[in-house]
Design a protein around this motif. Structure first.
Motif, mmCIF file in Angstrom:
data_model
loop_
_atom_site.group_PDB
_atom_site.id
_atom_site.type_symbol
_atom_site.label_atom_id
_atom_site.label_comp_id
_atom_site.label_asym_id
_atom_site.label_seq_id
_atom_site.Cartn_x
_atom_site.Cartn_y
_atom_site.Cartn_z
ATOM 1 N N PRO A 123 0.815 -1.230 0.000
ATOM 2 C CA PRO A 123 0.000 0.000 0.000
ATOM 3 C C PRO A 123 0.841 1.271 0.000
ATOM 4 C CG PRO A 123 -0.908 -1.601 1.531
ATOM 5 C CD PRO A 123 0.427 -2.126 1.108
ATOM 6 N N LEU A 124 1.982 1.266 0.708
ATOM 7 C CA LEU A 124 2.851 2.439 0.685
ATOM 8 C C LEU A 124 3.394 2.685 -0.709
ATOM 9 C CD1 LEU A 124 4.942 2.014 3.960
ATOM 10 C CD2 LEU A 124 3.300 3.823 3.468
ATOM 11 N N ALA A 125 3.829 1.611 -1.352
ATOM 12 C CA ALA A 125 4.350 1.761 -2.706
ATOM 13 C C ALA A 125 3.264 2.222 -3.668
ATOM 14 C CB ALA A 125 4.945 0.428 -3.168
ATOM 15 N N ALA A 126 2.047 1.710 -3.494
ATOM 16 C CA ALA A 126 0.949 2.043 -4.409
ATOM 17 C C ALA A 126 0.511 3.493 -4.279
ATOM 18 C CB ALA A 126 -0.239 1.114 -4.154
ATOM 19 N N THR A 127 0.559 4.040 -3.053
ATOM 20 C CA THR A 127 0.153 5.434 -2.871
ATOM 21 C C THR A 127 1.295 6.402 -3.127
ATOM 22 O OG1 THR A 127 0.679 5.387 -0.504
ATOM 23 C CG2 THR A 127 -1.559 4.795 -1.141
ATOM 24 N N GLY A 128 2.544 5.927 -2.990
ATOM 25 C CA GLY A 128 3.686 6.805 -3.190
ATOM 26 C C GLY A 128 3.945 7.752 -2.043
#
Length: 393
Positions: A123-128
């Motif tokens: 999720p962190l990677a997906a939201t940036g």
């Protein structure tokens, strides 16, 4: 779900019952929070969040959607297993430790913990939000941890309770956003920020990982302090949306849960090295205020210092996979132990004051440092959709 790996191996190591508990929790989300944010979206701008704050303050909220009660009621009327005096004792036990020592454990232990897990980092990677806005997100996390772990902060009407419930709704908004994206593969990855992820973050990332790091630095907890801190983080994890039936029942149960969950998780996310690099370069907040070449050099030094502790506590193999610098500073922990042990001895003699006074001083010191470094306030739910990297599709 492809988010779980080597299930049979995990069953042989940890037992089928625990493995099945974790896999089941990985497919469960915080439905009450999801329904509440959906109800808020149907209301005039900001009205839902005003009702939430009023309800958490114990005020009358006539006309509020029924979904509000399901989120607020358990926070204001804690379940029978919650002992708020024990929660406060856990906060005192946490804050009797030097704030500088805690900062190292939080950055190199707690925050780095999630990047070895594909489920937690996806999720962190997906939201940036970490790679693009690393200083801001790290500051928000620090502000929330300080607010939520102070003595008295998690009692009905207190600020730490309000911020923790609001963080629960931030997670619900992010989950809604990610599930609406066509590139989120729910069948393979499961839902983002599942109950299993919330437990891993609360009891693993913020309790067990920093506990091991602090003990490596020379901190020694009594059994009563450990029990109190487990109770503190079990209550926080419940407030973040983990139902009681999924929560580990004891510190030993939590340790088994986290060990098994990591074995099931398998490979880190492909962007975990990028997330780790952002953490190490921005972990010391003051570096972002330094201009030009001085700032670049300070961030390099920051990465080396924080990387040394991270590598020690993460292990060589995982640190290599996440691109953590291999520096002689990984051997620095033993050099810090004498100072930590000397402080522990002074604490035991009462020379530094009682534990409550020490906790007050450490909290005040950390709060001043966050103000000086302009650490941002926690991301409020009503601001989520205005974030460039979280804007709804």
């Amino acid at each position: 779900m492809s988010r779980v790996h080597d299930v049979e191996g995990a069953r042989a190591t940890h037992g089928a019952e625990l493995v099945d508990r974790i896999i089941a929790a990985a497919d469960v989300v915080d439905d009450d929070a999801d329904r509440l944010v959906a109800a808020f979206r149907a209301m005039p701008g900001g009205r839902g969040w005003q009702l939430l704050d009023a309800a958490l303050a114990g005020q009358d909220v006539a006309g509020a959607p029924p979904e509000l009660e399901a989120v607020v009621r358990p926070a204001l009327d804690p379940p029978s297993w919650v002992d708020l005096d024990l929660v406060d004792a856990g906060a005192v036990a946490r804050w009797r430790i030097s704030s500088a020592t805690q900062a190292i454990a939080l950055t190199c232990g707690s925050l780095a913990f999630g990047y070895r897990s594909a489920a937690l980092s996806r999720p962190l990677a997906a939201t940036g939000r970490l790679t693009q806005m690393a200083p801001r997100r790290l500051g928000e996390t620090a502000r929330w941890v300080v607010a939520a772990t102070q003595p008295g902060a998690l009692r009905p009407g207190a600020e730490g309770l309000r911020l923790t419930v609001r963080l629960r709704l931030v997670h619900a908004l992010v989950r809604t956003h990610l599930l609406a994206k066509p590139d989120w593969d729910r069948e393979a990855w499961g839902p983002p920020i599942s109950v299993a992820d919330t437990i891993a973050t609360g009891l693993g990332g913020f309790l067990l990982v920093p506990k091991r790091a602090l003990e490596d630095l020379g901190v020694r907890y009594t059994p009563a302090e450990l029990e109190a801190q487990f109770h503190l983080w079990r209550w926080i994890t419940h407030l973040l949306g983990a139902p009681e039936e999924h929560l580990p029942a004891s510190l030993e149960d939590a340790q088994a849960w986290i060990g098994c969950a990591l074995d099931l998780d398998g490979e880190p996310h492909e962007q975990s090295p990028e997330l780790m690099r952002a953490l190490l370069h921005h972990g010391f907040a003051f570096t972002r205020f330094l201009p030009g070449p001085v700032g670049v050099l300070s961030r390099h030094v920051s990465a080396q210092v924080l990387g040394g502790f991270t590598r020690r506590w993460m292990g060589e193999a995982m640190a290599d996979r996440l691109g953590v610098p291999d520096t002689p500073l990984k051997h620095a922990a033993p050099l810090l132990r004498p100072a930590t042990i000397a402080r522990e001895v002074l604490l035991a003699t009462g020379a530094l004051g009682d534990a409550h006074r020490i906790a007050e001083r450490e909290i005040a010191l950390v709060s001043r440092m966050m103000d000086l470094t302009r650490a941002p306030a926690q991301l409020e739910p009503e601001r989520v959709q205005d974030e460039p990297v979280l804007r709804a599709a």
